[in-house]
Design a protein around this motif. Sequence first.
Motif, PDB file in Angstrom:
ATOM      1  N   SER A 334       0.844  -1.184   0.000  1.00  0.00           N
ATOM      2  CA  SER A 334       0.000   0.000   0.000  1.00  0.00           C
ATOM      3  C   SER A 334       0.886   1.243   0.000  1.00  0.00           C
ATOM      4  CB  SER A 334      -0.905   0.001   1.235  1.00  0.00           C
ATOM      5  OG  SER A 334      -1.690   1.173   1.275  1.00  0.00           O
ATOM      6  N   TYR A 335       0.732   2.054  -1.024  1.00  0.00           N
ATOM      7  CA  TYR A 335       1.547   3.270  -1.129  1.00  0.00           C
ATOM      8  C   TYR A 335       1.017   4.349  -0.190  1.00  0.00           C
ATOM      9  CZ  TYR A 335       4.109   1.465  -5.129  1.00  0.00           C
ATOM     10  OH  TYR A 335       4.931   0.726  -5.938  1.00  0.00           O
ATOM     11  N   PRO A 336       1.924   5.144   0.383  1.00  0.00           N
ATOM     12  CA  PRO A 336       1.506   6.137   1.389  1.00  0.00           C
ATOM     13  C   PRO A 336       0.705   7.299   0.811  1.00  0.00           C
ATOM     14  CG  PRO A 336       3.829   6.411   0.848  1.00  0.00           C
ATOM     15  CD  PRO A 336       3.374   5.152   0.171  1.00  0.00           C
ATOM     16  N   LEU A 337       0.897   7.586  -0.485  1.00  0.00           N
ATOM     17  CA  LEU A 337       0.224   8.726  -1.106  1.00  0.00           C
ATOM     18  C   LEU A 337      -0.376   8.305  -2.441  1.00  0.00           C
ATOM     19  CD1 LEU A 337       3.062  11.341  -0.488  1.00  0.00           C
ATOM     20  CD2 LEU A 337       0.921  11.201   0.780  1.00  0.00           C
ATOM     21  N   SER A 338      -1.409   9.011  -2.868  1.00  0.00           N
ATOM     22  CA  SER A 338      -2.054   8.671  -4.136  1.00  0.00           C
ATOM     23  C   SER A 338      -2.298   9.881  -5.037  1.00  0.00           C
ATOM     24  CB  SER A 338      -3.387   7.958  -3.885  1.00  0.00           C
ATOM     25  OG  SER A 338      -4.256   8.793  -3.133  1.00  0.00           O
ATOM     26  N   LYS A 339      -2.273  11.091  -4.469  1.00  0.00           N
ATOM     27  CA  LYS A 339      -2.514  12.289  -5.262  1.00  0.00           C
ATOM     28  C   LYS A 339      -1.200  12.759  -5.903  1.00  0.00           C
ATOM     29  CE  LYS A 339      -6.467  13.842  -2.545  1.00  0.00           C
ATOM     30  NZ  LYS A 339      -7.039  14.945  -1.718  1.00  0.00           N
ATOM     31  N   PRO A 340      -1.198  12.994  -7.221  1.00  0.00           N
ATOM     32  CA  PRO A 340       0.036  13.332  -7.933  1.00  0.00           C
ATOM     33  C   PRO A 340       0.850  14.462  -7.323  1.00  0.00           C
ATOM     34  CG  PRO A 340      -1.701  12.896  -9.501  1.00  0.00           C
ATOM     35  CD  PRO A 340      -2.346  12.872  -8.154  1.00  0.00           C
ATOM     36  N   LYS A 341       0.201  15.567  -6.975  1.00  0.00           N
ATOM     37  CA  LYS A 341       0.946  16.706  -6.435  1.00  0.00           C
ATOM     38  C   LYS A 341       1.577  16.374  -5.087  1.00  0.00           C
ATOM     39  CE  LYS A 341      -1.458  20.422  -8.891  1.00  0.00           C
ATOM     40  NZ  LYS A 341      -2.245  21.677  -8.768  1.00  0.00           N
ATOM     41  N   GLU A 342       0.853  15.625  -4.277  1.00  0.00           N
ATOM     42  CA  GLU A 342       1.391  15.220  -2.977  1.00  0.00           C
ATOM     43  C   GLU A 342       2.585  14.290  -3.149  1.00  0.00           C
ATOM     44  OE1 GLU A 342      -1.783  13.470  -0.777  1.00  0.00           O
ATOM     45  OE2 GLU A 342      -2.749  15.376  -0.306  1.00  0.00           O
ATOM     46  N   ILE A 343       2.474  13.384  -4.099  1.00  0.00           N
ATOM     47  CA  ILE A 343       3.573  12.446  -4.364  1.00  0.00           C
ATOM     48  C   ILE A 343       4.816  13.198  -4.822  1.00  0.00           C
ATOM     49  CG2 ILE A 343       4.359  10.587  -5.881  1.00  0.00           C
ATOM     50  CD1 ILE A 343       1.447   9.567  -5.901  1.00  0.00           C
ATOM     51  N   LEU A 344       4.641  14.136  -5.747  1.00  0.00           N
ATOM     52  CA  LEU A 344       5.780  14.885  -6.264  1.00  0.00           C
ATOM     53  C   LEU A 344       6.444  15.723  -5.177  1.00  0.00           C
ATOM     54  CD1 LEU A 344       4.330  15.925  -9.737  1.00  0.00           C
ATOM     55  CD2 LEU A 344       6.347  14.503  -9.356  1.00  0.00           C
ATOM     56  N   GLU A 345       5.641  16.326  -4.317  1.00  0.00           N
ATOM     57  CA  GLU A 345       6.209  17.111  -3.221  1.00  0.00           C
ATOM     58  C   GLU A 345       6.960  16.204  -2.246  1.00  0.00           C
ATOM     59  OE1 GLU A 345       6.598  20.135  -3.003  1.00  0.00           O
ATOM     60  OE2 GLU A 345       5.067  21.100  -4.253  1.00  0.00           O
ATOM     61  N   TYR A 346       6.403  15.035  -1.995  1.00  0.00           N
ATOM     62  CA  TYR A 346       7.068  14.084  -1.097  1.00  0.00           C
ATOM     63  C   TYR A 346       8.400  13.638  -1.706  1.00  0.00           C
ATOM     64  CZ  TYR A 346       8.219   9.585   1.012  1.00  0.00           C
ATOM     65  OH  TYR A 346       8.883   8.546   1.606  1.00  0.00           O
ATOM     66  N   LEU A 347       8.388  13.275  -2.983  1.00  0.00           N
ATOM     67  CA  LEU A 347       9.605  12.806  -3.642  1.00  0.00           C
ATOM     68  C   LEU A 347      10.654  13.912  -3.721  1.00  0.00           C
ATOM     69  CD1 LEU A 347       8.059  10.663  -6.527  1.00  0.00           C
ATOM     70  CD2 LEU A 347       9.479   9.816  -4.648  1.00  0.00           C
ATOM     71  N   ARG A 348      10.209  15.136  -3.951  1.00  0.00           N
ATOM     72  CA  ARG A 348      11.146  16.265  -4.025  1.00  0.00           C
ATOM     73  C   ARG A 348      11.964  16.380  -2.734  1.00  0.00           C
ATOM     74  NH1 ARG A 348       9.719  22.053  -6.475  1.00  0.00           N
ATOM     75  NH2 ARG A 348       7.715  21.774  -5.436  1.00  0.00           N
ATOM     76  N   SER A 349      11.327  16.084  -1.624  1.00  0.00           N
ATOM     77  CA  SER A 349      12.024  16.138  -0.343  1.00  0.00           C
ATOM     78  C   SER A 349      12.793  14.859  -0.057  1.00  0.00           C
ATOM     79  CB  SER A 349      11.001  16.393   0.777  1.00  0.00           C
ATOM     80  OG  SER A 349      11.609  16.320   2.038  1.00  0.00           O
ATOM     81  N   ALA A 350      12.203  13.711  -0.421  1.00  0.00           N
ATOM     82  CA  ALA A 350      12.782  12.416  -0.067  1.00  0.00           C
ATOM     83  C   ALA A 350      14.105  12.131  -0.782  1.00  0.00           C
ATOM     84  CB  ALA A 350      11.785  11.299  -0.371  1.00  0.00           C
ATOM     85  N   VAL A 351      14.331  12.742  -1.941  1.00  0.00           N
ATOM     86  CA  VAL A 351      15.540  12.437  -2.711  1.00  0.00           C
ATOM     87  C   VAL A 351      16.769  13.179  -2.200  1.00  0.00           C
ATOM     88  CG1 VAL A 351      14.193  11.938  -4.776  1.00  0.00           C
ATOM     89  CG2 VAL A 351      15.116  14.242  -4.456  1.00  0.00           C
ATOM     90  N   ASN A 352      16.596  14.073  -1.241  1.00  0.00           N
ATOM     91  CA  ASN A 352      17.714  14.894  -0.780  1.00  0.00           C
ATOM     92  C   ASN A 352      18.870  14.083  -0.210  1.00  0.00           C
ATOM     93  OD1 ASN A 352      16.520  17.299  -1.534  1.00  0.00           O
ATOM     94  ND2 ASN A 352      15.495  17.577   0.435  1.00  0.00           N
ATOM     95  N   GLU A 353      18.574  12.924   0.339  1.00  0.00           N
ATOM     96  CA  GLU A 353      19.621  12.140   1.000  1.00  0.00           C
ATOM     97  C   GLU A 353      20.628  11.566   0.002  1.00  0.00           C
ATOM     98  OE1 GLU A 353      20.148   8.219   3.907  1.00  0.00           O
ATOM     99  OE2 GLU A 353      18.150   9.070   3.552  1.00  0.00           O
TER     100      GLU A 353
END
Length: 583
Positions: A334-353
Amino acid sequence: MKKCRKLFLVFFSLLLIMLMAAGCEKKVNTETTRKDFDSFTNEVFKKEVTQDTLTLNFSLANPKNYGITKSPVTFGHYSISEKKDSLLAAENYLAALKGFSYRGLNDSQKLTYDILKKLWTLQLTSGKFPLYNEILGPTTGLQAQLPVLLAEYNFYTKEDIETYLKLLPDISRYFKEICQFEKQKSNAGLFMSDTVADSILAQCEAFVADKDNNYLIEVFNDKVSSYDGLTKKEIKAYEKTNKKAVLNNVIPAYQLLIDTLNSLKGTGTNDGGLAGLPNGKAYYRYLLASNTGTNRSPEELIKMLDSSILSNLKDLNALAKKDSKIYQEASSVSYPLSKPKEILEYLRSAVNEDFPPCPNVNFTVKYVHKSLQEYLSPAMYLVPAIDNYKNNVIYINENPDYKNQQIFNTLAHEGYPGHLYQSVYFRNTNPSPIRSLLSFGGYAEGWATYVEFYSYHLAGFPESQASFLDHSMAANMALYCRLDLGINYEGWTVAQTASYLQHFGITDKSTAKVLFSTMVEEPALYPEYGIGYLEFMAMRNKAENALGDDFNLKDFHKFVLDIGPAQFDIINDRMDGWLKAQK
């Protein structure tokens, strides 16, 4: 759009004389050499970017800032004569390039030099296959992509709106050239199979079905009505002109294509892959090198793919031994997010590491129009203009056939840390304009595929499940690429394709037929993704083996992103120096 190039012979004759004379000098004037090289690449950029109006509009928001004040309003050309002109241009570009002193260039210029030299050298080999290229195709063909490109034509100024309206009528001439080219292919026994033609025909017929409510009328009206500074009278006039052009030019152009393809059906001599055509294997070699950017032979790639399939299956078996329920668990995550904009914002932050910082930019998520849903890919990213890269668009296709594809991983491919991130990152390094104009599918799609598989590890799943999904996708991608080479290079039939798939437990004959048709329709398409991915993995493994505990994933990603789109052997050459510096 694919572009044909027209050469200004006088300019290049003078340039060649100047450069050859400079090449005879024993002492290299570094400052002059570097200045002249930038002038040369900028002139090439200006010539190439103005070959067709769509390329200019999508490449530059402010052409005048690049010394471009006037350019023809045209879709470009697609004919044998233009292909010959393109080859002549490449030959003269190459000769001019070799006139520069390589040691007089700086590192960035040397990289551009190497990329252009290899690009133009490969392009010259395409002269052996003047009628083998196919601009039409069910998914990535011109007729499939053009409606979206026209819908997304940038209206930066009022002049852009007027240029667009002047451009639409030219589609009649352009499609006539394409139809003439298809007739020449037919006469040479190189026309597409009826199956491929039917796929393209169905797409074109769907696009022209509801003429008065065509997609391009609806989208244009929305764009001009929201454009600041236009009077109601101007908006009404623009809407009227656009509708007239769509009804009198665009729709008839697609109808001409429909009529032409219908008339040529049955003239195709080959229902299989490119290997079934005279010189088909040789052309596939060229196409594979051009699409993927690899210098490996088809035989080497086959070994590479076979190894990838086996190693990924081995890893999957190892995970299954540790957890007998891993398949069921990974299949029902089960993926934590389903709305495109929310996913993109999450990924934008998650890739920083694991990825270097990227400028903060805007993005808009749009949805593919219903009339195009059946024929376009699940999602697409429109590469922004060189001087307007902070505004980005991602299209999502809501076709029910794609309902089982996870939007989270798709947006990682198209957005962060995929196409959007890579494009913005590279443009922010302020490369030479010519670098942003060049297209290397293996690098672009290979990177996006590499990070798409990486994104399973960002979704919050247990590591065993993320690894299982990662290896599953990698094995599937390698399998698809292996089919592409088997069908288009080794000449596999449907029966041979089915026999190969049986080794992996795929016994459904209808599946074999669908995969066979997929590889026949657009040869060397999957290798852009799969071979590109394997090239990135090979470089990463090389770095990990060389650096051991000193390997840093973020530093590796920065290295390949700083190099930017290029052929893989050129990136590997630079990597040797980078590894020495890391040690």
